[in-house]
Every structure is written in structure tokens, then in C-alpha cells.
Design a protein around this motif. Sequence first.
Motif, PDB file in Angstrom:
ATOM      1  N   GLY A   1      -2.623 -12.869  21.967  1.00  0.00           N
ATOM      2  CA  GLY A   1      -2.049 -12.327  23.192  1.00  0.00           C
ATOM      3  C   GLY A   1      -2.110 -13.332  24.321  1.00  0.00           C
ATOM      4  N   ARG A   2      -3.270 -13.998  24.460  1.00  0.00           N
ATOM      5  CA  ARG A   2      -3.394 -15.035  25.493  1.00  0.00           C
ATOM      6  C   ARG A   2      -2.432 -16.182  25.220  1.00  0.00           C
ATOM      7  N   GLU A   3      -2.347 -16.595  23.963  1.00  0.00           N
ATOM      8  CA  GLU A   3      -1.441 -17.693  23.605  1.00  0.00           C
ATOM      9  C   GLU A   3       0.004 -17.332  23.923  1.00  0.00           C
ATOM     10  N   SER A   4       0.395 -16.105  23.597  1.00  0.00           N
ATOM     11  CA  SER A   4       1.781 -15.685  23.854  1.00  0.00           C
ATOM     12  C   SER A   4       2.093 -15.685  25.342  1.00  0.00           C
ATOM     13  N   ALA A   5       1.115 -15.265  26.163  1.00  0.00           N
ATOM     14  CA  ALA A   5       1.332 -15.246  27.611  1.00  0.00           C
ATOM     15  C   ALA A   5       1.503 -16.657  28.147  1.00  0.00           C
ATOM     16  N   VAL A   6       0.681 -17.580  27.673  1.00  0.00           N
ATOM     17  CA  VAL A   6       0.786 -18.977  28.104  1.00  0.00           C
ATOM     18  C   VAL A   6       2.137 -19.554  27.709  1.00  0.00           C
ATOM     19  N   ARG A   7       2.629 -19.154  26.552  1.00  0.00           N
ATOM     20  CA  ARG A   7       3.911 -19.655  26.056  1.00  0.00           C
ATOM     21  C   ARG A   7       5.105 -18.934  26.669  1.00  0.00           C
ATOM     22  N   GLY A   8       4.845 -17.904  27.472  1.00  0.00           N
ATOM     23  CA  GLY A   8       5.924 -17.191  28.135  1.00  0.00           C
ATOM     24  C   GLY A   8       6.642 -16.186  27.262  1.00  0.00           C
ATOM     25  N   VAL A   9       5.990 -15.714  26.204  1.00  0.00           N
ATOM     26  CA  VAL A   9       6.605 -14.729  25.310  1.00  0.00           C
ATOM     27  C   VAL A   9       6.602 -13.366  25.999  1.00  0.00           C
ATOM     28  N   SER A  10       7.697 -12.654  25.890  1.00  0.00           N
ATOM     29  CA  SER A  10       7.798 -11.328  26.492  1.00  0.00           C
ATOM     30  C   SER A  10       6.814 -10.372  25.815  1.00  0.00           C
ATOM     31  N   PRO A  11       5.939  -9.693  26.584  1.00  0.00           N
ATOM     32  CA  PRO A  11       5.022  -8.714  25.977  1.00  0.00           C
ATOM     33  C   PRO A  11       5.761  -7.619  25.228  1.00  0.00           C
ATOM     34  N   ARG A  12       6.913  -7.224  25.745  1.00  0.00           N
ATOM     35  CA  ARG A  12       7.693  -6.178  25.061  1.00  0.00           C
ATOM     36  C   ARG A  12       8.155  -6.659  23.692  1.00  0.00           C
ATOM     37  N   ALA A  13       8.620  -7.906  23.628  1.00  0.00           N
ATOM     38  CA  ALA A  13       9.067  -8.449  22.347  1.00  0.00           C
ATOM     39  C   ALA A  13       7.906  -8.579  21.378  1.00  0.00           C
ATOM     40  N   LEU A  14       6.743  -8.962  21.894  1.00  0.00           N
ATOM     41  CA  LEU A  14       5.575  -9.124  21.032  1.00  0.00           C
ATOM     42  C   LEU A  14       5.125  -7.774  20.477  1.00  0.00           C
ATOM     43  N   LEU A  15       5.083  -6.739  21.313  1.00  0.00           N
ATOM     44  CA  LEU A  15       4.716  -5.410  20.840  1.00  0.00           C
ATOM     45  C   LEU A  15       5.750  -4.894  19.848  1.00  0.00           C
ATOM     46  N   ASP A  16       7.009  -5.182  20.098  1.00  0.00           N
ATOM     47  CA  ASP A  16       8.069  -4.795  19.171  1.00  0.00           C
ATOM     48  C   ASP A  16       7.827  -5.433  17.809  1.00  0.00           C
ATOM     49  N   ALA A  17       7.429  -6.700  17.813  1.00  0.00           N
ATOM     50  CA  ALA A  17       7.166  -7.403  16.556  1.00  0.00           C
ATOM     51  C   ALA A  17       5.994  -6.776  15.808  1.00  0.00           C
ATOM     52  N   TYR A  18       4.939  -6.432  16.521  1.00  0.00           N
ATOM     53  CA  TYR A  18       3.754  -5.841  15.875  1.00  0.00           C
ATOM     54  C   TYR A  18       4.071  -4.469  15.281  1.00  0.00           C
ATOM     55  N   LEU A  19       4.766  -3.646  16.035  1.00  0.00           N
ATOM     56  CA  LEU A  19       5.122  -2.318  15.527  1.00  0.00           C
ATOM     57  C   LEU A  19       6.117  -2.419  14.370  1.00  0.00           C
ATOM     58  N   SER A  20       7.042  -3.347  14.489  1.00  0.00           N
ATOM     59  CA  SER A  20       8.011  -3.569  13.418  1.00  0.00           C
ATOM     60  C   SER A  20       7.324  -4.028  12.137  1.00  0.00           C
ATOM     61  N   ALA A  21       6.333  -4.903  12.282  1.00  0.00           N
ATOM     62  CA  ALA A  21       5.593  -5.377  11.108  1.00  0.00           C
ATOM     63  C   ALA A  21       4.869  -4.225  10.428  1.00  0.00           C
ATOM     64  N   ALA A  22       4.345  -3.287  11.217  1.00  0.00           N
ATOM     65  CA  ALA A  22       3.611  -2.155  10.642  1.00  0.00           C
ATOM     66  C   ALA A  22       4.520  -1.266   9.808  1.00  0.00           C
ATOM     67  N   TRP A  23       5.693  -0.909  10.343  1.00  0.00           N
ATOM     68  CA  TRP A  23       6.547  -0.017   9.560  1.00  0.00           C
ATOM     69  C   TRP A  23       7.235  -0.735   8.405  1.00  0.00           C
ATOM     70  N   GLN A  24       7.435  -2.045   8.540  1.00  0.00           N
ATOM     71  CA  GLN A  24       8.002  -2.780   7.404  1.00  0.00           C
ATOM     72  C   GLN A  24       6.959  -3.023   6.309  1.00  0.00           C
ATOM     73  N   LEU A  25       5.683  -3.064   6.695  1.00  0.00           N
ATOM     74  CA  LEU A  25       4.616  -3.192   5.709  1.00  0.00           C
ATOM     75  C   LEU A  25       4.442  -1.915   4.904  1.00  0.00           C
ATOM     76  N   TRP A  26       4.665  -0.773   5.531  1.00  0.00           N
ATOM     77  CA  TRP A  26       4.353   0.518   4.923  1.00  0.00           C
ATOM     78  C   TRP A  26       4.878   0.670   3.485  1.00  0.00           C
ATOM     79  N   PRO A  27       6.176   0.474   3.220  1.00  0.00           N
ATOM     80  CA  PRO A  27       6.649   0.668   1.837  1.00  0.00           C
ATOM     81  C   PRO A  27       6.154  -0.390   0.852  1.00  0.00           C
ATOM     82  N   GLU A  28       5.567  -1.465   1.365  1.00  0.00           N
ATOM     83  CA  GLU A  28       5.054  -2.521   0.491  1.00  0.00           C
ATOM     84  C   GLU A  28       3.618  -2.264   0.033  1.00  0.00           C
ATOM     85  N   LEU A  29       2.939  -1.306   0.645  1.00  0.00           N
ATOM     86  CA  LEU A  29       1.550  -1.035   0.300  1.00  0.00           C
ATOM     87  C   LEU A  29       1.448  -0.449  -1.098  1.00  0.00           C
ATOM     88  N   ALA A  30       0.401  -0.850  -1.822  1.00  0.00           N
ATOM     89  CA  ALA A  30       0.205  -0.364  -3.188  1.00  0.00           C
ATOM     90  C   ALA A  30       0.072   1.151  -3.228  1.00  0.00           C
TER      91      ALA A  30
END
Length: 234
Positions: free
Chosen positions: A58-87
Motif C-alpha cells: 500500500g505504501r509502495e503504491s502510494a509513492v508510485r501514484g497508483v490510484s487507491p480505487r484501482a488497487l482495491l479493485d484489483a484486490y477484490l477482482s483477484a479474490a473473486w477470480q480466485l474463487w472458482p480455482e480453489l480446490a
Amino acid sequence: MTGGPADGERWQAVAERAARRAGVDPALLADLVPALAEAARTGTRLHRRDLRRFADLGRESAVRGVSPRALLDAYLSAAWQLWPELAEVRAAGSGGSAADVVRAGEVVLRGVCDATAALTDGVAQARRDVLRIRTTERREFVDDLLLGGAHSESGMLARGAEFGLDLAGPHGVAVVVAEQPFVDGSAATALLERALLEGAALGGADALVATKQDALVVVFAAPDRGPSTRWSAG
């Protein structure tokens, strides 16, 4: 972490898809997917070391100027895309335990909640660090500007430009004093600073606001005044 090389490739693919969808660097969430998969497998919460890693990201993303909204979108997106891949979820289609699927869902939801909380804490900390540094730099610049000294004219012009001031022209100074002292970061200081800067912008002028000895000092473009004019308002 969960599984062998094949799982690692799947987790990486999930992270890359989520990052691409949100428009962020996959490296900012590469650790999330395997951590969530491991938590789902073991039925445990994310480890503290994982949460510290997400705060660092999170600190690294802020220093790099990454949008917090885009970062949260990525994290939530990763969670739901992971779901069907779980054993546990894949096994449900071939007679697997429904209870295992429910448990995995609870763990993943809790995990992504913990991860995003750590992430946003890291973003907030980075912003506070930047604000503290910039506030100190701004106050030092105002001191040097008002008190003079050994600083070269070209150096002061360059420093002024960093704060949006064109010191090649005449400027005025207003000192605002109130019953309650002005403190960096306080609601009253932020409100008045915002009003002063918005007023200056509407007038087509540049301005800089800083606190000094419980007062608010405003340096602003004053093209109608002589270069040596000094005045204050309290």
C-alpha cells in the motif's frame, strides 16, 4: 504455499488478470492470491507477515501514484477470480463437501477484508509521511522567504515554483490570527487553507499557505502592489 508449480502458475495467472482488469502492476497483488489460497486450504486467517507485506505494498503504491480505487479493485477482482480455482470449490462439482465450500468462502472473504484493510493502512501512512515532509518543506520555505538570508535568488525562484509560486513578480503576505491557534492538519486550518487557495485560483493568482507560530501565513501574487509592499491581516 498451496500446491505445487501448477498451482503457482494458476495463482499468478489470476493475479495478472485482476491487475490487467484494474490497470495496475501485477507485482502489487502477486502475494495476495497465494496467501488467500493457502488460507482457504488451512481454514486460517492471513498471517501477520502477509498483512505487513500488504501494508508495505500500500505504501509502495502510494509513492508510485497508483490510484487507491484501482488497487482495491484489483484486490477484490483477484479474490473473486480466485474463487472458482480453489480446490474446495472445484471438488464441489464432483461430490465434494458443501461445508468445505462454505468454510472456504468465509475464509477468503475474511482474508480479502484483512488484506485490503492492511493495504489502505499502508496507503494512508504513505500519505501522512508525504504530507509531513511537504508541510515541513513548505514552512521552511516561507521562513526563508520572509526572513531572507544566504539563499540565492535563483534558488528561491526554483523552490517557489515547486509550490506553485512564480516569484519573478511581486507578492504579498497575509498573516491570519485567530482565537484558536492554527495547527497543521487541523480541520480549521484545512478549511481556511482550502478557501484561501480556491479564492486565489478564482482570481487567477498563485498562493501558498503555511502555519507559523500559531498563525496562518499566506503568500500570494500581488501584481497591483509594488515589490517591496508588506502587509498583514489578522
